[in-house]
Motif scaffolding. Structure first.
Motif, short mmCIF file in Angstrom:
data_model
loop_
_atom_site.label_atom_id
_atom_site.label_comp_id
_atom_site.label_asym_id
_atom_site.label_seq_id
_atom_site.Cartn_x
_atom_site.Cartn_y
_atom_site.Cartn_z
N PRO A 259 0.74 -0.98 -0.07
CA PRO A 259 0.10 0.01 0.09
C PRO A 259 0.69 1.23 0.14
N SER A 268 -4.23 0.51 -6.60
CA SER A 268 -5.00 1.58 -5.93
C SER A 268 -6.53 0.84 -5.70
N VAL A 271 -6.18 -1.49 -2.85
CA VAL A 271 -6.06 -0.95 -1.49
C VAL A 271 -7.55 -0.47 -1.05
N ARG A 272 -8.35 0.25 -1.88
CA ARG A 272 -9.77 0.53 -1.68
C ARG A 272 -10.56 -0.44 -1.31
N GLN A 274 -9.64 -3.35 0.35
CA GLN A 274 -9.16 -3.45 1.62
C GLN A 274 -9.85 -2.34 2.57
N THR A 275 -9.71 -1.20 2.29
CA THR A 275 -10.30 -0.05 3.29
C THR A 275 -11.98 -0.47 3.60
N VAL A 276 -12.54 -0.54 2.50
CA VAL A 276 -13.90 -0.85 2.58
C VAL A 276 -14.35 -2.10 3.23
N GLU A 278 -12.29 -3.33 5.85
CA GLU A 278 -12.13 -3.10 7.06
C GLU A 278 -13.02 -2.23 7.66
N SER A 279 -13.70 -1.29 6.89
CA SER A 279 -14.76 -0.22 7.26
C SER A 279 -16.13 -0.97 7.72
N SER A 284 -20.77 -2.06 -1.31
CA SER A 284 -19.46 -1.12 -2.21
C SER A 284 -19.59 -1.79 -3.63
#
Length: 495
Positions: A259, A268, A271-272, A274-276, A278-279, A284
């Motif tokens: 990352p 990119s 990474v997005r 992964q962020t989604v 984790e949140s 999505s």
């Protein structure tokens, strides 16, 4: 016996009623755009050249005006013709004409995912993400330019290997454009000998050609014929191979993802994701299908448009040697022997005019990519229902007789004033306009300029021995985009 007679009579009556219903369905209301009377089921097929429908639609526009209705089989289409009408619809009524018509073949390709054949929030999110990341990775900046310049060096070496003997440029041009996309999407470029690059380009070129064939157009009108249409089966086979290749490549990038050191657009996206995850966000749009089809869209669109334009440009230079000499004299005087840069464009007005005129005359996406009305629309005095398929006929803009002095001939003066300075023309819309304008326009413009100037700086392009300029045929191939007919040229070193 009487029963059979009654049954036959009933069938005939039902058939007649059905035909009447179809007829009234086709004729529509009085304030809908005019057009030729359709036949039941066949629509206006008998009036269309299914190999080159854009030419048939151009002729219809002369009779029915700049907004008219035509039936591709049972499919109702509203055609927009001419610069003023298309701009009014796509720019001034951008929301109303901003949805994408997803024909059966396009749905087969992407299932509504990705950035070309998609609508709604998914399309908006993927387009926004792609544009942002293309800019982050350098679109319009020096980093993009460096990737393209590196590729021009590889391409010149390939041309030089032919030692002035005749060769076909299409594959090499496609390899170069695809390798640039690879560097942006994945990170590393692909060597021209790489089987993955070669297979991907070959499949893409074949799919673009097959998508414009008469049998596949008939499939879009009558999709139940699909399993019996060989070209459709070939397209689905290519699609399956493309999906597997992209999936395997993405998985390899996932396994080596850092990352803090993003290599390209796929990183990119991962990474997005992964962020989604984790949140805990639900629903999505950053899912695997959108990733696969967004990557696929970028490769096909980014490879075909640039490589096709460059093939036309070299063919036209060989066809018109005086124009080629003038381009080379300008490049020699401004750039000399150093590597051309994007910033040189403003000092090369004639070269820039030749590139623009190539794009105008070649007209490589003649019918545009189909749109669809997002709501009921009152346009130019006509009523167009929500969900109507709309063709913005780009041919009618690029060849508009009210906008261009000699629309059907190669004339770089279209883009020059009396002092020889470059002039922008409003009716130059090869990338379309409005909400659906090609998001890779900046990349394509940079690619075409750098490749063209680098090649013309180094080589003189001529017909093969025994042929004259008059023997070079400018008739395009049938396809979703218009490629030159198969031909060979000689690339002769200038120094």
């Amino acid at each position: 016996m009487a029963f059979l007679q009654d049954y036959s009579t009933g069938v005939l009556i039902c058939t007649f009623i059905l035909l009447l219903m179809l007829y009234h369905l086709f004729t529509g209301s009085r304030n809908e755009p005019p057009g030729p009377k359709p036949l039941p089921l066949l629509g206006n097929l008998l009036k269309l050249d299914v190999d080159r429908p854009h030419l048939s639609l151009l002729e219809m526009a002369k009779q029915y005006g700049s907004v008219f209705t035509v039936y591709f089989g049972p499919k109702k289409v509203v055609v927009l013709a001419g610069y003023k009408t298309v701009k009014q619809a796509l720019v001034h009524h951008a929301d109303e004409f901003g949805d994408r018509e997803i024909m059966p073949l396009f749905h087969d390709f992407t299932k509504g995912h990705g950035i070309i054949f998609a609508n709604g929030e998914s399309w908006k999110e993927m387009r926004r993400f792609t544009l942002t990341n293309l800019k982050d990775f350098g679109m319009g900046k020096r980093t993009f330019e460096e990737k393209i310049i590196e590729e021009t060096c590889h391409l010149k070496e390939e041309f030089e290997n032919f030692e002035g003997k005749p060769f076909e440029s299409k594959q090499l041009m496609s390899y170069a454009a695809s390798s640039v996309i690879s560097a942006i999407v994945y990170g590393p470029r692909f060597d021209y000998t790489d089987p993955q690059l070669r297979n991907r380009v070959d499949r893409a070129n074949e799919s673009v050609r097959l998508s414009g064939t008469a049998s596949v157009q008939l499939y879009n009108m009558f999709p139940w014929f699909g399993p019996w249409i060989q070209n459709w089966r070939l397209l689905m086979k290519n699609l399956e191979l493309d999906i597997k290749e992209i999936t395997d490549t993405v998985e390899g990038l996932r396994q080596t993802l850092d990352p803090e050191d993003l290599r390209g657009l796929v990183d990119s996206f991962l990474v997005r994701q992964q962020t989604v995850k984790e949140s805990g966000e639900k629903d999505s749009f950053f899912h695997e299908q959108n990733l696969i089809f967004t990557v696929g869209n970028l490769f096909v669109a980014g490879t075909d448009t640039s490589s096709t334009t460059l093939c036309w440009a070299l063919l036209l230079m060989a066809k018109y040697p005086q124009t080629q000499r003038r381009v080379q004299e300008e490049i020699d005087g401004v750039i000399g022997a150093r590597q051309p840069l994007t910033e040189d464009r403003r000092n090369l007005p004639y070269t820039d005019a030749v590139i623009h005129e190539t794009q105008r005359l070649a007209n490589i996406v003649p019918m545009g990519v189909p749109h669809m009305t997002s709501c009921d629309v009152h346009f130019n005095g006509y009523f167009i229902k929500k969900g109507t398929c709309v063709f913005p006929l780009l041919t009618s803009i690029l060849w508009d007789e009210e906008e261009w002095e000699s629309p059907h001939t190669f004339n770089p003066s279209h883009f020059l004033d009396e002092q020889g300075r470059f002039v922008k023309r409003d009716a130059f819309l090869p990338f379309s306009a409005g909400r659906r304008v090609c998001l890779g326009e900046g990349l394509a413009r940079m690619e075409i300029f750098l490749f063209f100037t680098s090649l013309l700086q180094y080589f003189r392009f001529t017909p093969p021995p025994g042929l004259s300029e008059d023997d070079l045929d400018l008739t395009p191939l049938v396809g979703f985009t218009l490629n030159p007919s198969p031909h060979k040229l000689c690339a002769v070193k200038r120094f």
